[in-house]
Design a protein around this motif. Structure first.
Motif, mmCIF file in Angstrom:
data_model
loop_
_atom_site.group_PDB
_atom_site.id
_atom_site.type_symbol
_atom_site.label_atom_id
_atom_site.label_comp_id
_atom_site.label_asym_id
_atom_site.label_seq_id
_atom_site.Cartn_x
_atom_site.Cartn_y
_atom_site.Cartn_z
ATOM 1 N N UNK A 2 0.836 -1.206 0.000
ATOM 2 C CA UNK A 2 0.000 0.000 0.000
ATOM 3 C C UNK A 2 0.869 1.253 0.000
ATOM 4 N N UNK A 3 1.881 1.285 0.881
ATOM 5 C CA UNK A 3 2.741 2.460 0.989
ATOM 6 C C UNK A 3 3.497 2.703 -0.315
ATOM 7 N N UNK A 4 4.013 1.632 -0.895
ATOM 8 C CA UNK A 4 4.750 1.763 -2.163
ATOM 9 C C UNK A 4 3.845 2.302 -3.264
ATOM 10 N N UNK A 5 2.635 1.767 -3.341
ATOM 11 C CA UNK A 5 1.673 2.235 -4.343
ATOM 12 C C UNK A 5 1.297 3.694 -4.105
ATOM 13 N N UNK A 6 1.117 4.037 -2.822
ATOM 14 C CA UNK A 6 0.742 5.415 -2.466
ATOM 15 C C UNK A 6 1.853 6.388 -2.872
ATOM 16 N N UNK A 204 -4.987 -0.065 -4.223
ATOM 17 C CA UNK A 204 -5.805 1.047 -3.711
ATOM 18 C C UNK A 204 -4.963 2.223 -3.239
ATOM 19 N N UNK A 205 -3.723 1.961 -2.820
ATOM 20 C CA UNK A 205 -2.848 3.053 -2.404
ATOM 21 C C UNK A 205 -2.595 4.028 -3.533
ATOM 22 N N UNK A 206 -2.448 3.504 -4.754
ATOM 23 C CA UNK A 206 -2.245 4.340 -5.931
ATOM 24 C C UNK A 206 -3.492 5.175 -6.217
#
Length: 248
Positions: A2-6, A204-206
């Protein structure tokens, strides 16, 4: 994950700016931006007018003495503006997605063709199918988002937990905007609606990051409405391609 995508979703906006400049796509910004500004200003005016009208109604209902010096009346306008502007921004978003859907599809296709060196099928039938698909996906997202937004307002009445209501509202709004931007990219690569939503849920982070930056851009008068839409759809496509390359 999630953090990486965000983080990738946030970083994709500067990349999108340079991508648009490098490939001279600013004419898309001009066309979408002008119409977006008109919608944005119309929404702000409508929100202020509605808040003032409701406040005047309360003024007449409770009596003039309650609004001594006009201070409480101004406070009332501000308090009414908060939920009204929240709803206005949601409907502004879906007006943009509905009215600009054909143009956003063209922009997303152009970005993907440049970034992936692939060509998409063309023709009136393909264009019409993509347009109807976008309308269906946007309507489905609107219903789901309004349901979750209503749930957030219910949470607002629960002590302690209610301090997280603004964050929840921002997260919900950002996710669905980002999902819509990603769907234009998925449309180019032939993903159906179900597969598109599954990919977005996985990343979903993205989606949230893409929507958060777009929401903050809207806080910049005129400029945000002018460049935000094209930056957002470009950033979503570039970020999704980056994540896809990392996964393969």
């Amino acid at each position: 994950m999630f953090i990486d995508d965000f983080i990738e979703g946030i970083r994709s906006y500067p990349k999108a700016w340079f991508f648009i400049s490098q490939h001279r796509l600013w004419h898309f910004v001009l066309w979408t931006g002008l119409f977006s500004i008109i919608l944005w200003l119309s929404g702000i005016y409508a929100a202020w007018w509605l808040a003032d009208a409701l406040n005047n109604y309360l003024f007449l209902w409770f009596g003039e003495n309650l609004w001594q010096g006009g201070l409480l009346k101004q406070i009332g306008i501000v308090l009414l503006l908060i939920p009204i502007i929240t709803l206005m921004l949601k409907f502004y978003k879906y007006f943009v997605l509905s009215l600009f859907s054909p143009l956003l599809s063209i922009i997303a296709e152009k970005v993907q063709e440049i970034d992936t060196q692939q060509k998409s099928p063309t023709g009136i039938r393909v264009f019409w199918n993509n347009f109807m698909r976008s309308l269906y996906m946007n309507l489905r997202s609107l219903v789901a988002e309004l349901f979750l937004t209503a749930a957030c307002f219910v949470i607002a009445f629960i002590p302690i937990i209610n301090i997280f209501t603004p964050l929840l509202l921002l997260t919900v709004d950002s996710y669905f905007w980002g999902a819509a931007m990603l769907d234009y990219r998925h449309e180019f690569h032939g993903l159906n609606g179900k597969d598109s939503m599954a990919w977005t849920k996985k990343h979903k982070g993205l989606a949230i990051a893409n929507g958060i930056v777009w929401n903050f851009l809207l806080l910049i008068p005129i400029i945000g409405a002018l460049v935000g839409i094209v930056l957002s759809v470009t950033a979503a496509g570039l970020a999704a391609n980056t994540l896809q390359k990392k996964a393969s």
